[in-house]
Design a protein around this motif. Structure first.
Motif, mmCIF file in Angstrom:
data_model
loop_
_atom_site.group_PDB
_atom_site.id
_atom_site.type_symbol
_atom_site.label_atom_id
_atom_site.label_comp_id
_atom_site.label_asym_id
_atom_site.label_seq_id
_atom_site.Cartn_x
_atom_site.Cartn_y
_atom_site.Cartn_z
ATOM 1 N N ALA A 1 -6.344 -4.156 3.108
ATOM 2 C CA ALA A 1 -6.288 -3.325 1.905
ATOM 3 C C ALA A 1 -7.517 -3.543 1.029
ATOM 4 O O ALA A 1 -8.073 -2.593 0.462
ATOM 5 C CB ALA A 1 -5.013 -3.617 1.121
ATOM 6 N N ASP B 1 -0.175 1.713 8.412
ATOM 7 C CA ASP B 1 0.587 0.993 7.380
ATOM 8 C C ASP B 1 2.041 0.909 7.826
ATOM 9 O O ASP B 1 2.556 1.776 8.521
ATOM 10 C CB ASP B 1 0.375 1.597 5.991
ATOM 11 C CG ASP B 1 1.457 2.553 5.488
ATOM 12 O OD1 ASP B 1 2.622 2.416 5.876
ATOM 13 O OD2 ASP B 1 1.129 3.432 4.677
ATOM 14 N N VAL C 1 0.807 -1.224 0.000
ATOM 15 C CA VAL C 1 0.000 0.000 0.000
ATOM 16 C C VAL C 1 0.840 1.274 0.000
ATOM 17 O O VAL C 1 0.286 2.364 0.113
ATOM 18 C CB VAL C 1 -0.980 0.033 1.199
ATOM 19 C CG1 VAL C 1 -1.886 -1.175 1.201
ATOM 20 C CG2 VAL C 1 -0.227 0.155 2.531
#
Length: 297
Positions: free
Chosen positions: A276, A214, A10
């Motif tokens: 995600a 993240d 990501v």
């Protein structure tokens, strides 16, 4: 796939090198270590779509969120439009992420919509490099638009070593008004409060249902040190895998380092792909049919 698991990165940078400040190139060369990241570029410094595609395919990465960034004071201008040749080459793997800077763009919502119309699946804001307060009410129409469009907002949270950075804007507490005023807005803390805000980021992930982390730029083997083993086990189900490419050893190396932490299989699949798929609906991420990759709701 890596070891039978769908993998989504990501947090990937793929700018035209001619648009960057020298410090960015120094960072990439220093931290890429065991892979030649420049092999994915042409001699003129532009990304080579086929080479990029082959590189991530070899690493086993099924979906890649490509970042843009308008931060002339720190890293340079990584134009959103420069990502489009990569996306056009393989739209199943590559997904562009929007970026706006209130010092450069006006009206903000109009520029966000332009980038969304070109395919953006999320919005990245970089207050540290661009030098603005993420809690400024000027950004609230942007957050409202993201809710309307189903876009998550990715914030840089934590410190940056690039000259020109304003590290005070990396404090996760600055995002509280947006988090509370827009409970339907999914907020992702890139780098997880890196530096001296790991505890604050971890607290918000546990306290707020719309906050996530993240792992870009965080060596997986050090996560128990950053968050503590007990806290890590609680927040891992709300983490997303990201590398901060090119400044990493490689996606496969990091995924296997995550697996070595002893996370259960459901949580591991959730981190490397499941979250995600949930948070980036515009990317159309399809998970494998073997094994669950999202925890039970």
């Amino acid at each position: 796939m890596i070891d039978g698991r769908t993998v989504v990165d990501v947090h990937v940078h793929a700018p035209r090198l001619s648009t960057l400040r020298p410090a960015w190139l120094d960072w990439a060369d220093e931290f890429s270590r065991d892979h030649d990241w420049r092999s994915a570029y042409r001699e003129n410094g532009d990304p080579e779509p086929a080479a990029f595609d082959a590189l991530f395919a070899e690493q086993g990465v099924d979906h890649v969120m490509l970042f843009s960034e308008y931060s002339p004071r720190a890293t340079g201008i990584q134009r959103f439009d420069d990502l489009l040749p990569l996306v056009e080459h393989n739209p199943q793997r590559f997904h562009p992420v929007a970026n706006i800077n209130p010092h450069l763009h006006f009206p903000l919502v109009g520029e966000l919509q332009r980038q969304v119309d070109l395919g953006a699946v999320a919005l990245k804001l970089h207050p540290v490099h661009a030098g603005f307060d993420p809690g400024d009410r000027e950004l609230f129409p942007v957050y409202a638009k993201c809710v309307e469009l189903g876009l998550p907002v990715i914030y840089h949270s934590g410190t940056s070593s690039f000259p020109g950075s304003r590290n005070k804007y990396g404090n996760p507490e600055l995002y509280l008004d947006a988090i509370d005023c827009f409970p339907e807005l999914n907020v992702i803390f890139a780098h997880g409060g890196r530096g001296w805000w790991y505890e604050a980021a971890a607290f918000l992930v546990q306290a707020k249902p719309n906050v996530w982390i993240d792992l870009a730029g965080l060596p997986p083997k050090k996560l128990p040190d950053y968050y503590g083993a007990r806290t890590l086990s609680r927040i891992a189900p709300k983490m997303l895998f990201g590398t901060d490419w090119p400044g990493v050893p490689g996606a496969s190396t990091n995924v296997r380092a995550l697996a070595a932490l002893g996370l259960d299989e459901v949580t591991l699949r959730t981190v490397v792909a499941g979250n995600a798929a949930r948070l980036f609906p515009r990317a159309g991420i399809e998970l494998t049919t073997t094994g669950r990759e999202t925890p039970d709701d």
